[in-house]
Design an enzyme around this catalytic site. Sequence first.
Site, PDB file in Angstrom:
ATOM      1  N   GLN A  44       9.740   2.865  -1.522  1.00  0.00           N
ATOM      2  CA  GLN A  44      10.167   3.666  -0.377  1.00  0.00           C
ATOM      3  C   GLN A  44      11.695   3.687  -0.258  1.00  0.00           C
ATOM      4  O   GLN A  44      12.294   4.708   0.115  1.00  0.00           O
ATOM      5  CB  GLN A  44       9.562   3.117   0.920  1.00  0.00           C
ATOM      6  CG  GLN A  44       8.047   3.084   0.951  1.00  0.00           C
ATOM      7  CD  GLN A  44       7.407   4.435   0.725  1.00  0.00           C
ATOM      8  OE1 GLN A  44       7.911   5.448   1.168  1.00  0.00           O
ATOM      9  NE2 GLN A  44       6.277   4.445   0.026  1.00  0.00           N
ATOM     10  N   HIS A  75       0.810  -1.219   0.000  1.00  0.00           N
ATOM     11  CA  HIS A  75       0.000   0.000   0.000  1.00  0.00           C
ATOM     12  C   HIS A  75       0.845   1.271   0.000  1.00  0.00           C
ATOM     13  O   HIS A  75       1.857   1.360   0.696  1.00  0.00           O
ATOM     14  CB  HIS A  75      -0.906   0.033   1.240  1.00  0.00           C
ATOM     15  CG  HIS A  75      -2.144  -0.787   1.084  1.00  0.00           C
ATOM     16  ND1 HIS A  75      -2.908  -1.190   2.154  1.00  0.00           N
ATOM     17  CD2 HIS A  75      -2.774  -1.269  -0.002  1.00  0.00           C
ATOM     18  CE1 HIS A  75      -3.935  -1.894   1.732  1.00  0.00           C
ATOM     19  NE2 HIS A  75      -3.875  -1.962   0.433  1.00  0.00           N
ATOM     20  N   GLU A  76       0.403   2.264  -0.752  1.00  0.00           N
ATOM     21  CA  GLU A  76       0.994   3.612  -0.756  1.00  0.00           C
ATOM     22  C   GLU A  76       2.497   3.610  -1.027  1.00  0.00           C
ATOM     23  O   GLU A  76       3.258   4.309  -0.382  1.00  0.00           O
ATOM     24  CB  GLU A  76       0.688   4.326   0.576  1.00  0.00           C
ATOM     25  CG  GLU A  76      -0.776   4.498   0.858  1.00  0.00           C
ATOM     26  CD  GLU A  76      -1.533   5.110  -0.317  1.00  0.00           C
ATOM     27  OE1 GLU A  76      -0.969   5.992  -1.007  1.00  0.00           O
ATOM     28  OE2 GLU A  76      -2.678   4.704  -0.562  1.00  0.00           O
ATOM     29  N   GLY A  77       2.892   2.858  -2.006  1.00  0.00           N
ATOM     30  CA  GLY A  77       4.299   2.792  -2.363  1.00  0.00           C
ATOM     31  C   GLY A  77       4.942   1.584  -1.725  1.00  0.00           C
ATOM     32  O   GLY A  77       5.040   1.488  -0.505  1.00  0.00           O
TER      33      GLY A  77
END
Length: 599
Positions: A455, A448-450
Site C-alpha cells: 500500500q 490481507h489485500e495488499g
Amino acid sequence: MASLIMSARDLEFLLYEWLDVARFTERDRYREHSRETFDQVLTLSRELAEKYFAPHNRDGDLHEPSFDGEKVHLLPAVKQALDAFAAAGLVGAGMDERIGGMQLPHTVFTACMSWFYAANLATTSYPMLTMGNANLLAAHASPEQIDRYVRPMLEGRYFGTMALSEPQAGSSLADITTKAVAQEDGAYRVFGRKMWISGGDHELADNIVHLVLARIPGAPVGTRGISLFIVPKYLVAEDGSLGERNDVVLAGINHKMGWRGTVNTAPVFGDGAFTPGGAPGAVGYLVGEPNRGLAYMFHMMNEARLGVGLAATALGYTGYLKSLDYARGRPQGRPITVKGQDTPQIPIVRHPDVRRMLLAQKSYAEGALALQLYCATLVDQQRSAIDEAEHTRASMLLRILTPIAKSWPSQWCLAANDLAIQVHGGAGYTRDYDVEQHYRDNRLNPIHEGTHGIQSLDLLGRAAIADNGAASALLLETIGGTIAAARATADAELGDFADALAQAAGRIATTTATLWKDGNPDLALANSAAYLEAFGHVVLAWIWLSQAVAAHGHTGSFHDGKRAAARYFFRWELPRTAAQFDLLDSLDRTTLDLDDECL
C-alpha cells in the site's frame, strides 16, 4: 442499551450530523430512499448482527473449519447467520435495482456492514467476498453472465471468491502460472494451483463462483498477459439449473492465527479429480476481453481493500467498547493521593493511564470509522455524480485515500486491540474475554489485500504523483477547506488544531517533492512505509478536525467525547509525523544500502 459491538450513536453522528448522508436522497439514484429507510436498514443490521452473528463468534474461533478430503465442514450457526443475511436482502443492498439490489447509498451500507464485521468478522467475510465478486461481474461481465451468476449471488444461493495468489507468487501476480486453454465451444479449460483463497470451498450455498486470474497461452509476459475467468464449482445450465461438478478441488486448508471461522484454502484447478464433459480441466468462462483480467480484478481488489479497512476498524471499535465497559466495572486500586486500605477501590477507568489507553483507542477507532464512511461518500458521489467534474473529483480523492483507508486502520486499530488487552490486564490474555481474539483477527489485516508495504508503494509510487500530483493537490485543497472552517468557528482550540494541521499537511507536498527530486525510484520508495504512516496520520488529523467542527456548539458527553478524542489526536498523535517527515526529507539510505548478509 448501548451495544458493545458498535456504537449506534456514533454512526448517527457520522451519517447525519457530519456527512449529511440524507442529501443523497435528492439525487436520482437514491431518490426512492429517505432517512426513514436508512434508519430501518441500520436497525435491521444491528438486530441481525446481535442475534445471528455475535453469538457464534467465539465458537467459530474455537471450532475451525475442517476438511475431510472431500468436504469442508463449518459450524451450523454460520449458515444460519448467512441465510438470515441473505433473506434480509443485504447481499444486494448496495447494488443496482436493475439486477435485484436495493440501490442503497454505499455510505449507509458501509455503516450497516460495520455491525457485522464487529460482531463476527469470520462469518461476515463470506458475503463480503460474494458482494465484491458480484460487483465486479456487474461492472465487467456480459448480460448472460450476470443473469447466470450474479443474480443467484444476490439471492444468497451462490457465494463468490477471488482466486489470485499462487504458492510461488504470493502478491507478485506477474508471476502466476495458472493457464486457461481455449475450447471449441468458446469456454476455456483452467489448470493451476491457487493459495490463501478465503471461502474457497464449503457447503454454505448451492454453488461457489470463483473469479480466477490465469494466462491464455501466447499472452504477453507479466501483468499485461493476465485474463479473468469465471470458474464455478458446479456448471450452470442455460435455465439456471446446476449441472456437473467442475474440476476444482482442495489440496487442503490453511490454519490461521485469526479469522479462523473463514475457511482459507489451497484450491487446485484441472487436476482431473472431476471430468466435466468427459475431460479433465476446470471449465472457465472469460470475463470481458483477454489480457485485461488484472484491470478487472482491481475493481474487486480496491473494494476488498476498503472492506479490509472497515473490518480492521470494526475490530478496533468493538475492542474499545469492551475494554471501556470492563474499565468501568473493574474495581482496582485507589487514587494516588489516598493512603491506606480503609477506602473503597475505584474503577480502573478513573486511573489516568487507563484513560490514556481508552482515549487512544477511541481516537483510532472512531477516527478510522469516520474515514471509512467518508470514503464511502466518495463512492456515492461517483455513482450519482451530477456532472463529470464531480465524478472526477470523487474518483481522484478515493484513489489517493484507498491505500490509507486500507492500511491505517489495519495498523492503528490493531494497536487499539493491543491497548484493549492491556486495559483488561492479565484477564485480557485469556479466552474468557473477547479482546484477545479481536487482536488475533485484526493481525491479519495488515497483510490481507495488499500488505502495508504494498500500500505504501502504491501511495508514494503512483497515487501521490500521478498526473503531476493532481490527486495530492486536490486532497490538500480539501483539507484546506476544513482548516478554514475550523478557523471560522473562532474557537481558540480549533484554531490551534487548524494551524497544526496546516503545517503537517504542507509537509506532504514538500516531502513528496524531495523524495522524487532526482527521479530515482529506488531512493524515493526505500522508506515508503514511513511516508504512508505520516500521510495517514495527517489524513486522520483532518478527519478529526472535521468531526470537531461538526461537534462545535453542541453540549453533552457525546460531543465532549468527540472533542476529547480530537484533542488527544492533535496533542499525542499528529506530532509523530514531524520526525517521520524529517527522516524522509533526509533521503536516508539505511535500508537501501544494507547488505542482507548483515541481517
